[in-house]
Design a protein around this motif. Sequence first.
Motif, PDB file in Angstrom:
ATOM      1  N   MET A 145       0.866  -1.173   0.000  1.00 17.52           N
ATOM      2  CA  MET A 145       0.000   0.000   0.000  1.00 17.52           C
ATOM      3  C   MET A 145       0.895   1.212   0.000  1.00 17.52           C
ATOM      4  O   MET A 145       1.842   1.295   0.776  1.00 17.52           O
ATOM      5  CB  MET A 145      -0.874   0.024   1.252  1.00 17.52           C
ATOM      6  CG  MET A 145      -2.118  -0.805   1.109  1.00 17.52           C
ATOM      7  SD  MET A 145      -3.166  -0.620   2.544  1.00 17.52           S
ATOM      8  CE  MET A 145      -4.760  -0.712   1.785  1.00 17.52           C
ATOM      9  N   GLU A 146       0.597   2.137  -0.893  1.00 14.55           N
ATOM     10  CA  GLU A 146       1.433   3.329  -0.990  1.00 14.55           C
ATOM     11  C   GLU A 146       0.564   4.560  -1.157  1.00 14.55           C
ATOM     12  O   GLU A 146      -0.507   4.494  -1.752  1.00 14.55           O
ATOM     13  CB  GLU A 146       2.345   3.222  -2.225  1.00 14.55           C
ATOM     14  CG  GLU A 146       3.482   2.254  -2.032  1.00 14.55           C
ATOM     15  CD  GLU A 146       4.324   2.108  -3.293  1.00 14.55           C
ATOM     16  OE1 GLU A 146       3.921   2.603  -4.349  1.00 14.55           O
ATOM     17  OE2 GLU A 146       5.388   1.484  -3.180  1.00 14.55           O
ATOM     18  N   MET A 147       1.075   5.672  -0.674  1.00 18.65           N
ATOM     19  CA  MET A 147       0.392   6.932  -0.900  1.00 18.65           C
ATOM     20  C   MET A 147       0.667   7.348  -2.341  1.00 18.65           C
ATOM     21  O   MET A 147       1.807   7.355  -2.787  1.00 18.65           O
ATOM     22  CB  MET A 147       0.912   8.009   0.055  1.00 18.65           C
ATOM     23  CG  MET A 147       0.466   7.808   1.495  1.00 18.65           C
ATOM     24  SD  MET A 147      -1.333   7.732   1.690  1.00 18.65           S
ATOM     25  CE  MET A 147      -1.724   9.482   1.593  1.00 18.65           C
ATOM     26  N   MET A 168      -4.396   6.348  -0.706  1.00 21.05           N
ATOM     27  CA  MET A 168      -3.757   5.075  -0.417  1.00 21.05           C
ATOM     28  C   MET A 168      -4.152   4.079  -1.504  1.00 21.05           C
ATOM     29  O   MET A 168      -5.332   3.832  -1.729  1.00 21.05           O
ATOM     30  CB  MET A 168      -4.305   4.614   0.931  1.00 21.05           C
ATOM     31  CG  MET A 168      -3.405   3.988   1.904  1.00 21.05           C
ATOM     32  SD  MET A 168      -1.687   4.359   1.977  1.00 21.05           S
ATOM     33  CE  MET A 168      -1.308   3.434   3.426  1.00 21.05           C
ATOM     34  N   GLY A 220      -2.575  -1.903   6.282  1.00 21.70           N
ATOM     35  CA  GLY A 220      -2.077  -0.573   5.973  1.00 21.70           C
ATOM     36  C   GLY A 220      -0.711  -0.587   5.311  1.00 21.70           C
ATOM     37  O   GLY A 220      -0.206   0.454   4.892  1.00 21.70           O
TER      38      GLY A 220
END
Length: 152
Positions: free
Chosen positions: A73-75, A80, A102
């Motif tokens: 998961m990455e911004m 997200m 997360g």
Amino acid sequence: MIRQTLPLIAIAALAACSAPAGPSKVTVADLWCRAAPVGAPAGGCYVTLTASANDRLVAVETTAADHGEIHTMEMDGGVMRMRPLKDGIDLPAGEAVALKPGGMHLMIIAPKATLAAGGSVPLTLRFAKAEPLTLSAPIRQVGAAMGGMEHH
Ligand SMILES: [Cu+2]
């Protein structure tokens, strides 16, 4: 008593190793899958992996779903997003690598049965060097963070 148990453990360890010891061994802790409502398109599973030598988690397989994937998961521009990690996850020697909600996680796509709390998901973890591990991940309900999902 102690003198008698030690040789038994040694024999059991030998029996478990039909092949010569591999270059690395991966230790698994905190393995679980998140409960999901009926008809959920995918489910998330989490685990902490520690490899004895530099290794890599390259794939996850399960008989409980169409297939498994390794995700991160990455911004991305303030949002997200999940994306599959095609090269898997690096497992540096002796370092506990945590896959958790997360962050990096295992994803089982198109589960064949509802992921109900109290059940379990069979998972096979494949590594670049270590022998594959087949495990049973308990399914846990995640409470407040999942909002109304438990009220189906
Ligand atoms: Cu995912």
